[in-house]
Design a protein around this motif. Sequence first.
Motif, PDB file in Angstrom:
ATOM      1  N   GLN A 177      13.965 132.340  93.244  1.00 35.77           N
ATOM      2  CA  GLN A 177      12.700 132.818  92.686  1.00 35.77           C
ATOM      3  C   GLN A 177      12.025 131.790  91.780  1.00 35.77           C
ATOM      4  N   LEU A 178      12.620 130.600  91.653  1.00 34.73           N
ATOM      5  CA  LEU A 178      12.031 129.569  90.798  1.00 34.73           C
ATOM      6  C   LEU A 178      10.921 128.826  91.536  1.00 34.73           C
ATOM      7  N   ARG A 179       9.920 128.398  90.784  1.00 38.51           N
ATOM      8  CA  ARG A 179       8.830 127.588  91.348  1.00 38.51           C
ATOM      9  C   ARG A 179       9.087 126.099  91.157  1.00 38.51           C
ATOM     10  N   PHE A 180      10.235 125.734  90.629  1.00 34.91           N
ATOM     11  CA  PHE A 180      10.586 124.335  90.417  1.00 34.91           C
ATOM     12  C   PHE A 180      12.050 124.162  90.799  1.00 34.91           C
ATOM     13  N   THR A 181      12.492 122.912  90.899  1.00 32.99           N
ATOM     14  CA  THR A 181      13.855 122.623  91.360  1.00 32.99           C
ATOM     15  C   THR A 181      14.661 121.966  90.241  1.00 32.99           C
ATOM     16  N   PRO A 182      15.490 122.718  89.538  1.00 32.19           N
ATOM     17  CA  PRO A 182      16.360 122.107  88.524  1.00 32.19           C
ATOM     18  C   PRO A 182      17.682 121.655  89.131  1.00 32.19           C
ATOM     19  N   ALA A 183      18.257 120.619  88.567  1.00 26.83           N
ATOM     20  CA  ALA A 183      19.620 120.231  88.929  1.00 26.83           C
ATOM     21  C   ALA A 183      20.596 121.088  88.133  1.00 26.83           C
TER      22      ALA A 183
ATOM     23  N   ARG B  26      19.811 120.177  93.629  1.00 23.54           N
ATOM     24  CA  ARG B  26      19.612 121.398  94.390  1.00 23.54           C
ATOM     25  C   ARG B  26      18.429 121.275  95.348  1.00 23.54           C
ATOM     26  N   ALA B  27      18.109 120.036  95.754  1.00 23.60           N
ATOM     27  CA  ALA B  27      17.024 119.832  96.713  1.00 23.60           C
ATOM     28  C   ALA B  27      17.314 120.621  97.984  1.00 23.60           C
ATOM     29  N   ARG B  28      16.272 121.219  98.579  1.00 22.39           N
ATOM     30  CA  ARG B  28      16.461 122.070  99.754  1.00 22.39           C
ATOM     31  C   ARG B  28      17.086 121.321 100.928  1.00 22.39           C
ATOM     32  N   ILE B  29      16.759 120.038 101.078  1.00 20.37           N
ATOM     33  CA  ILE B  29      17.277 119.261 102.207  1.00 20.37           C
ATOM     34  C   ILE B  29      18.801 119.188 102.170  1.00 20.37           C
ATOM     35  N   LEU B  30      19.402 119.358 100.993  1.00 22.16           N
ATOM     36  CA  LEU B  30      20.852 119.198 100.863  1.00 22.16           C
ATOM     37  C   LEU B  30      21.633 120.327 101.527  1.00 22.16           C
ATOM     38  N   VAL B  31      20.946 121.407 101.884  1.00 23.06           N
ATOM     39  CA  VAL B  31      21.616 122.459 102.657  1.00 23.06           C
ATOM     40  C   VAL B  31      22.137 121.882 103.969  1.00 23.06           C
ATOM     41  N   ASP B  32      21.394 120.911 104.525  1.00 25.81           N
ATOM     42  CA  ASP B  32      21.787 120.291 105.791  1.00 25.81           C
ATOM     43  C   ASP B  32      22.896 119.259 105.616  1.00 25.81           C
ATOM     44  N   TYR B  33      23.230 118.905 104.375  1.00 29.64           N
ATOM     45  CA  TYR B  33      24.256 117.897 104.127  1.00 29.64           C
ATOM     46  C   TYR B  33      25.673 118.463 104.224  1.00 29.64           C
ATOM     47  N   GLY B  34      25.810 119.787 104.219  1.00 31.69           N
ATOM     48  CA  GLY B  34      27.138 120.378 104.296  1.00 31.69           C
ATOM     49  C   GLY B  34      28.019 119.966 103.130  1.00 31.69           C
TER      50      GLY B  34
END
Length: 390
Positions: free
Chosen positions: A56-62, A283-291
Amino acid sequence: MLNLNQVAQQITALGQHFYQEAQGRAAKLHLAGHYLAQAQGQDTEFSECLAAHENQLRFTPAWPATPLTERVTIPPAPVQHRVMATDGSQIAPSHHEIAFCYLINVGRVRLDYGSNIYPLLDSVAEVFYTQAEVYAAQAWGITPEEWMRHKRTQLEILQLVELALEKPVNVPTVLMLDGSLIHWAWETLPTMARQVLLEPILQAWGRLETAKIPIVGYLSACRSSETLNYLRLQACPYPLPRCQDHCPAPTRPPCQIFTGLQDPGLWSTQLSSGQRGPLWQSRARILVDYGQQRIFFCYFHVGSEVVRVEFPRWVAEDQTLLTQALSLTIAQVIKGYGYPVALAEAHNQAVVRSADRARFFALLERELIKAGLKQVAPSPKESRKRQSIA
């Protein structure tokens, strides 16, 4: 031609503008330091909050992977060690040239210290010219120029891994890439395109994990704000950070207080030369693909600046490998008077100069004529630009 008289009239206003911006950044840095002090000791509470409301966040925190108070002084590099790096350049495809093709040139560097092994400085070039290669991603709506840039990124990594595993030695080693290991630009690509680009990279990193050879992405003058975004949770006036409920777009959220500030500015006030800060998980979205090859990072004061150093999960979880990677990285910065020697030399090996470009197309023209083509010439526009008297 640039009219410097016109430019000079605007310089005074420009200087005043940047002075005011610097004053504003100083105030924001003070506030960020205050929020960081408040957040220390609440890492677990914040992480649980993030886990519950991240979508639900509008920004991407580490996410902090170690305590925010962590400050680690990196020991000097051992006398005998090895550093390898790659960088890439290209000749882009153009419909104005004699043939629609592109070239990717990857500069490779291997430097051995404390031994009698000669350094390796070379480049590997590859030309893409068939319909299947040049228009490989057209079905996904990706232009040949854009696909060329993605392929260049992929080849830089694959060439570096091959170089590392070609002639391994039993000495501390680090592989270095200029830029992020998180391929943010690939987030918006279709799933199939991401798989084609990422799968060979992840397999190559798996080979490095088996060989216990750490790889790092070195980001100088980094413009990321992932750790500042984490501190925005402190500034949220609501009990729970549900941005979509409390601050729907285009509303400016009240926690957006660090605009114009980047992470290195904050950590330059927290770290001494030779120190790294806490480890963070992006927590970048692309990292979901990194497994399992998730990317962690830290901010590291290398003397000349505070840089962001990224590494895969298996490096972050092995303190010996992590310390080895960082000690060899700062040794490279010291030898390079502010920037890693291996990365600078890899760039020099990769760059395609105008004379190289001209020789490439001269060679191509000769081969096309030899093959039997009659009309081999660039477009009139390109020909005229090359003959400009300006």
